[in-house]
Each structure stands twice: as structure tokens, then as C-alpha cells.
Scaffold this active site. Structure first.
Site, PDB file in Angstrom:
ATOM      1  N   ARG A  27       0.820  -1.216   0.000  1.00  0.00           N
ATOM      2  CA  ARG A  27       0.000   0.000   0.000  1.00  0.00           C
ATOM      3  C   ARG A  27       0.852   1.263   0.000  1.00  0.00           C
ATOM      4  O   ARG A  27       0.343   2.336  -0.314  1.00  0.00           O
ATOM      5  CB  ARG A  27      -0.908   0.012   1.243  1.00  0.00           C
ATOM      6  CG  ARG A  27      -1.886  -1.127   1.282  1.00  0.00           C
ATOM      7  CD  ARG A  27      -2.632  -1.143   2.598  1.00  0.00           C
ATOM      8  NE  ARG A  27      -3.481   0.025   2.737  1.00  0.00           N
ATOM      9  CZ  ARG A  27      -4.762   0.053   2.416  1.00  0.00           C
ATOM     10  NH1 ARG A  27      -5.334  -1.022   1.944  1.00  0.00           N
ATOM     11  NH2 ARG A  27      -5.468   1.136   2.569  1.00  0.00           N
ATOM     12  N   ASN A 100      -5.507   5.457  10.453  1.00  0.00           N
ATOM     13  CA  ASN A 100      -5.436   5.852   9.033  1.00  0.00           C
ATOM     14  C   ASN A 100      -6.409   7.002   8.843  1.00  0.00           C
ATOM     15  O   ASN A 100      -7.488   6.992   9.435  1.00  0.00           O
ATOM     16  CB  ASN A 100      -5.926   4.731   8.109  1.00  0.00           C
ATOM     17  CG  ASN A 100      -4.945   3.598   8.008  1.00  0.00           C
ATOM     18  OD1 ASN A 100      -3.866   3.649   8.586  1.00  0.00           O
ATOM     19  ND2 ASN A 100      -5.334   2.568   7.271  1.00  0.00           N
ATOM     20  N   LYS A 487       2.839   5.423 -15.894  1.00  0.00           N
ATOM     21  CA  LYS A 487       3.484   4.176 -15.447  1.00  0.00           C
ATOM     22  C   LYS A 487       4.977   4.394 -15.279  1.00  0.00           C
ATOM     23  O   LYS A 487       5.570   3.967 -14.303  1.00  0.00           O
ATOM     24  CB  LYS A 487       3.286   3.031 -16.469  1.00  0.00           C
ATOM     25  CG  LYS A 487       1.931   2.395 -16.559  1.00  0.00           C
ATOM     26  CD  LYS A 487       1.580   1.441 -15.451  1.00  0.00           C
ATOM     27  CE  LYS A 487       0.997   2.153 -14.269  1.00  0.00           C
ATOM     28  NZ  LYS A 487      -0.324   2.599 -14.232  1.00  0.00           N
ATOM     29  N   HIS A 506       2.708  22.174 -30.715  1.00  0.00           N
ATOM     30  CA  HIS A 506       2.341  23.435 -30.069  1.00  0.00           C
ATOM     31  C   HIS A 506       3.139  23.676 -28.794  1.00  0.00           C
ATOM     32  O   HIS A 506       2.583  24.073 -27.773  1.00  0.00           O
ATOM     33  CB  HIS A 506       0.838  23.454 -29.792  1.00  0.00           C
ATOM     34  CG  HIS A 506       0.025  23.298 -31.041  1.00  0.00           C
ATOM     35  ND1 HIS A 506      -0.076  24.282 -31.986  1.00  0.00           N
ATOM     36  CD2 HIS A 506      -0.680  22.239 -31.519  1.00  0.00           C
ATOM     37  CE1 HIS A 506      -0.836  23.856 -32.991  1.00  0.00           C
ATOM     38  NE2 HIS A 506      -1.205  22.613 -32.721  1.00  0.00           N
ATOM     39  N   LYS A 605      -0.775   2.802  -2.715  1.00  0.00           N
ATOM     40  CA  LYS A 605      -1.642   2.044  -3.608  1.00  0.00           C
ATOM     41  C   LYS A 605      -3.052   2.599  -3.582  1.00  0.00           C
ATOM     42  O   LYS A 605      -3.726   2.678  -4.599  1.00  0.00           O
ATOM     43  CB  LYS A 605      -1.635   0.571  -3.172  1.00  0.00           C
ATOM     44  CG  LYS A 605      -2.510  -0.343  -4.014  1.00  0.00           C
ATOM     45  CD  LYS A 605      -1.957  -0.476  -5.407  1.00  0.00           C
ATOM     46  CE  LYS A 605      -2.866  -1.256  -6.325  1.00  0.00           C
ATOM     47  NZ  LYS A 605      -2.605  -0.921  -7.740  1.00  0.00           N
TER      48      LYS A 605
END
Ligand code: G6P
Length: 610
Positions: A27, A100, A487, A506, A605
Site C-alpha cells: 500500500r 489511518n 506508469k 504546439h 496504492k
């Protein structure tokens, strides 16, 4: 993002907690800690860095106790250091808390408590909550009452676990806005923010809803809301299997998940595509049949990779369902006071189903009267539960922080939904049949595209030295340029930008030189000729072109440093295939650069805070 695990039962807690933290590593986190409780004594351990460092200290001198709580922290308030790591204790060192989420009014609580003479140790928002519980407990001696009162006083979000040195057989868990699940084992409970830390022990779970508080003790589990009204909970069986979260011989989860895609795409389509009758069967949206028939506009939203899938969805809905479609970042949508006209079908796209901004956007558009569907992977997740209807991705747990198999499944599900809607409008049976057959053939074509891995590994060795990359695509592959760049950024820390190919002229063309790899997505569709011209423009400035194409083309091979060929399909489904070399290129480049692909720095994550 931060992970939580707690244990209460007949076994030593520390080993279970450390193993649980390892399952939560994916995570994203920067520090970790745990506390166990025995004979009225809290044994606290913390470390900056990896869970294995915490594990080493635990092995050296095991903290005792059959009850304990633990945490992986992803810093929001205060630097990643030992003091700021969880668990946090109150001043009297009787109450321990892992948390959390974000306590928004932490500064006001801190100021109030400091006036009462309480000394804070850390810079975290969490400490304000544990100190408040401790302060109230000091006055009343009523643990549950203090937790309840404190949770009524705090603003913000939490998934949390509390221990108290005076209550050696009690763990308290609560949730508002951050996921929390309680696993029911044989004479034991495992509470966690994530099913992957529970599945080793049991598949029987209870999902907490917002504003619920649970007491776990030898008597059992008692759930009530913040006002102490008891709540009946249903026990669910986790679909998650242990082997799904193991590496199965792959070096990284990300690579495993890239290679799982022929199977995960099949799973996403299983039972939904009927080639005999040319029908799409989407049981999850049956309840909204009327709203779908009346839909005048589609509004897709999500974050990160899910937002890119939504952008592909825009092309699919416009082409296959001829329905006006808008796409928005969930984080923007929620604060924009969006205009939701009658007949708006809102679709939340999310792998985890827990992203805070996406969840908030769901609530916002619901309030304004939209019908909201979820395209979600996390079964039983908050977004899945809060949307009226939806379609699960069924790709199994995605552990790699950089999303791969969830992305392709999101695109496949959106394609099915666009067909479903289109068929109820103008789409002919012939065209439906053609798209369905192509969709059905995609998993085998993905398998073929995966054979590029060796070629891409060699390519990455050559390219990984360059620090700035450009990704170009057109039409439905423009979002793929964004996704390819994302990615690469996520796991290799290379600066990369995705653009609609024609936009390069451009401005960004000024940056092109021999040190800038330019990845061009060039499938054989109606824009192929235009894309070739864009490639010429890059070559004329000595840019190095890596092309992703379908059919052998000598002209293209002359221009590009490398051509990565993927099988052909109909244009609107091509992202399902062009995504494969993009994922592999990011992966292999990050590996060449020596990065920990599954645990990229600074990333989480599932972003459960704003
Ligand atoms: C984080 C992850 C991304 C993901 C995004 C949305 O930023 O690092 O990989 O795409 O959240 O997540 P979701 O679970 O809502 O798809």
C-alpha cells in the site's frame, strides 16, 4: 497508504502483526510500528523504513502479549521519523492508537490539550486523537465512553484501533471514511484496513461502516454506532485467496499482474459476453435498467490510472452508445459544484474502491440526483457499497502500486457497458456482434503481446539512461499516452509527459533532441497517416522514436529506433493491446534503474486521504 492490523486471541500477537504488516507493505509506507499488551504493560516498537527492520527488532526481543496493534505509516502530518510513526500513546502511556486518515481539527484539539498541561511528542494529527482519548479517560475512567466522545469531537476521517493498558483483553476499532475489516477466526479476531492481512487467518469477515465502533474481547464482537446504538452486522466470506497475493515465482507483483492479464480479462468478461446471442449480461446494473434507458449523458470520474481508463471510456461511450460523455478528475468534480442534469449517469472508476476523492465525488453526484454506477475491483469496498449498482472487475487483488491488470479490466468493463447502453439505443445487432467477437478475442491477443517482454527488456537497457520521455497517441490511444507516461513516472522516477500527438507541435516539440525517447502509439486506424507525420517531425529533430504498431511497415521501421508490434483489433479496443508494451516498458526500465518496483517511493496504492 497507511495500513492497520490488530490481533486479539490465544496466540502471541507480535508475529501475526509483523506478518500482517508485510502483507500491507504494497500500500506504500515510510515507517512502521507495533504495540503489544501484557500484564498491564504496553510494549512499543517503531522503525523508519521497512517492515523487515521492525521484524528484526521483534525477533531479537519479542514483545509479549496476545493482543496488539500495528501500523505502516505514509506521512501526511510530520516527517517520516520514529516519533511520528504509529502507534501513538497518550501522556499517561495507558492508551495506544493506530490510525489511518486525517484528523482535520487536530490543531484545535492540540491547543486545548496543551492548555490542560498535556505534552505532545510528535507532529502528527493522530496524536491529538490519542491524547484526547487519554485526557477524557483520565477524567472518567470509562474507556468506551472516552473513545466515543473523542470520535464525536474530531473532524476528519479515520480507521483506527485502540488499546488500553487497563483493559488487557479489549481492542476497540472504529471507522469513518477509512476502510476497516474485522476477521473472525477461531477464538481470535484480526482487524485490518485491508483484507490481504486477514486472509492468512480467516475468510470470515465483517465490514465496518462509517461511524461504527466495535469492541473485541473474550465475550465476542459488539458493534454500535458513535451514539452507542447497537448495530447488527452481517458476516461475509472473503473471495480473496492466499495464492492471489503471493509472487508465484515472479520477481515482482507488477510483472505477475502484467502477465495475469489474459486471465483477468477473461474473468472480467466471464458470464457477461454471450457470443451465441450477441448479448451483454450485466447483472450488476439490472436494478438501474430504467435509468440506463433514460440516460442522456454519461459522467465518468476517477483518479490516476482509473481516470485514464475513464478517458478511454469517453471514446467508447460516444462511439458505441452515441451518448455525450464527460470525464472528470474525482478531486475536481467534488469541489466544482457540478451541474447534474436529469438523465445523468455517473460512473465512478476505481481499482480499490476506497480512494477518498472518488468516494467523495460519488457522494456529491448522488446528492445532486445522478444515478451512480461503480466500476470497481475491491469487492465490498466503500465505493462498491455506496453506488446504486455497478460492475466488479474481478481481477483479484492488485498488489503492484502501478496499476496494470485493473486498468485493462476497467477498459474492458467500460466497453461492455457502452455496448450494453448502445444496444438499447441505435447500435445494430451486427455491429454489437462484431465488437463482442473482437472483445472476446482480446485475452489471446494480450497473451501474444506479452511475448514482447524480451524485446522490451533489451530496449529498456538502452533507454533507461534518459531522464525525459514523451508519449504520443491519438484518439482512443491518447489516454494511453498519458497512462504510459504515468506508469514510467510512478516506478522509474523518470520525467515523462503524455500528449495528443498533434499537440506536440504546439510547444513540447521544442524539447525534442537525441536524449529524449519519444514513445508513439501508432495502431493502424484512421489516424495512422497523421501519426506517421508526427513521427517524421520527431525524427527531423533527431528524437529517438519507439513505435507501438500493428502491422509490419518498412516505412515505420526506417523512422523508428524500435517498433513494438501488437496484434490488430478494431480501433476502439486497441488500448487493451497497446497498454501491454507500455506497461512492460515502464516495468523493465524501472528494473534497469534498480528501483523497488512494487514499492515506489512516495506512492500509495490506495489514497484514502485527500
Ligand atoms: C493511487 C495509485 C494509482 C491509482 C490511483 C487511483 O494514486 O497509486 O495507481 O490509479 O490511486 O486508485 P483507485 O484505487 O481509485 O483506482
Amino acid at each position: 497508504m497507511c495500513g492497520i492490523i490488530g490481533y486479539i486471541g490465544g496466540r502471541e500477537a507480535s508475529e501475526i502483526l509483523v506478518n500482517g504488516l508485510s502483507q500491507l507493505e504494497y500500500r506504500g509506507y515510510d515507517s512502521a510500528g507495533l504495540v503489544t499488551l501484557e500484564n498491564g504493560k504496553l510494549d512499543l516498537r517503531k522503525t523508519v523504513g521497512r517492515v523487515r527492520q521492525l521484524a528484526a527488532s521483534v525477533v531479537e526481543q519479542p514483545p509479549k502479549g496476545r493482543i496488539g496493534i500495528a501500523h505502516t505509516r505514509w506521512a501526511t502530518h510530520g516527517r517520516p521519523n520514529e516519533t511520528n510513526a504509529h502507534p501513538h500513546l497518550d501522556n499517561a502511556r495507558r492508551i495506544a492508537l493506530v490510525h489511518n486518515g486525517i484528523i482535520e481539527n487536530h490543531a484545535a484539539i492540540r491547543a486545548f490539550l496543551e492548555q490542560q498541561g498535556i505534552e505532545f511528542q510528535s507532529e502528527t494529527d493522530t496524536e491529538a486523537l490519542v491524547q484526547l482519548i487519554g485526557f477524557l479517560y483520565g477524567q472518567t475512567g470509562d474507556l468506551m465512553g472516552s473513545v466515543r466522545q473523542a470520535l464525536r469531537d474530531v473532524q476528519g476521517t479515520y480507521g483506527l484501533l485502540v488499546l488500553c493498558a487497563d483493559a488487557p483483553q479489549t481492542m476497540i476499532a472504529a471507522r469513518r471514511g477509512s476502510p476497516l475489516i474485522v476477521g473472525i477466526g477461531d477464538g481470535e479476531y484480526i482487524a485490518s484496513s485491508d483484507a490481504s492481512a486477514i486472509v492468512t487467518h480467516t475468510s470470515q469477515v465483517v465490514y465496518l461502516e462509517d461511524n461504527e465502533i466495535v469492541t473485541l474481547d473474550p465475550e465476542g464482537m459488539h458493534v454500535a454506532n458513535v451514539d452507542a446504538t447497537p448495530v447488527e452486522k452481517q458476516v461475509h466470506t472473503l473471495e480473496l485467496k492466499l495464492q492471489q497475493i503471493e509472487l508465484a515465482g515472479y520477481e515482482h507483483h507488477m510483472l505477475k499482474e502484467i502477465f495475469e492479464q489474459p486471465e483477468t480479462l477473461r474473468n472480467a468478461m466471464r458470464g457477461r459476453v454471450n457470443l451465441q446471442t450477441s448479448e451483454i449480461l450485466l447483472g450488476g446494473v439490472k436494478r438501474c435498467e430504467r435509468e440506463l434507458a433514460r440516460c442522456k449523458r454519461v459522467l465518468l470520474f476517477g483518479c490516476g490510472t482509473a481516470w485514464h481508463a475513464a478517458l478511454v471510456g469517453e471514446y467508447l461511450f460516444e462511439e458505441l452508445a452515441r451518448t455525450p460523455t464527460d470525464v472528470d478528475y474525482a478531486s475536481e468534480l467534488r469541489y466544482r459544484n457540478p451541474i447534474i442534469e436529469e438523465g445523468t449517469l455517473a460512473i465512478a472508476v476505481s481499482q480499490s474502491g476506497e480512494t477518498a476523492d472518488t468516494l467523495a465525488a460519488v457522494r456529491e453526484v448522488k446528492t445532486k440526483g445522478a444515478t451512480v454506477l461503480g466500476v470497481v475491483n475491491g469487492v465490498g469496498s466503500s465505493i462498491a457499497r455506496e453506488t446504486e449498482s455497478g460492475i466488479y472487475l474481478h481481477v483479484g487483488p492488485e498488489i503492484g502500486v502501478a496499476s496494470t491488470k485493473a486498468f485493462t479490466a476497467q477498459v474492458a468493463v467500460l466497453a461492455m457497458l457502452a455496448l450494453y447502453l448502445g444496444r438499447r439505443r441505435h447500435l445494430s445487432p451486427e455491429r454489437t456482434d462484431q465488437v463482442l467477437r473482437e472483445l472476446n478475442a482480446i485475452p489471446d491477443k494480450v497473451r501474444e503481446a506479452l511475448e514482447l517482454n524480451a524485446q522490451i527488456k533489451d530496449l529498456a537497457e538502452r533507454l533507461s539512461v534518459w531522464d525525459n520521455w514523451l508519449y504520443l497517441g491519438r484518439g482512443v490511444n491518447y489516454p494511453l499516452a498519458l497512462e504510459g507516461a504515468l506508469k514510467l513516472k510512478e516506478i522509474s522516477y523518470i520525467h515523462a509527459e503524455g500528449l495528443p500527438a498533434a499537440e506536440m507541435k504546439h510547444g513540447p516539440i521544442a524539447m525534442i533532441d537525441p536524449g529524449m525517447p519519444v514513445v508513439v502509439i501508432a495502431p493502424r486506424d484512421h489516424t495512422y497517416g497523421k501519426i506517421l507525420s508526427n513521427i517524421e517531425e520527431v525524427r527531423s529533430r533527431d528524437g529517438r522514436v519507439i513505435a507501438i504498431a500493428n502491422e509490419r511497415d518498412r516505412e515505420l521501421e526506417k523512422l523508428a529506433e524500435e517498433v513494438l508490434y501488437v496484434p490488430s483489433t478494431i480501433p476502439c479496443l486497441s488500448p487493451l493491446l497497446t497498454s501491454i508494451p507500455l506497461q512492460l516498458l515502464a516495468y523493465q526500465t524501472a528494473v534497469c534503474r534498480g528501483h523497488d518496483v512494487d514499492k515506489p517511493r512516495n506512492l500509495a496504492k490506495s489514497v484514502t486521504v485527500e
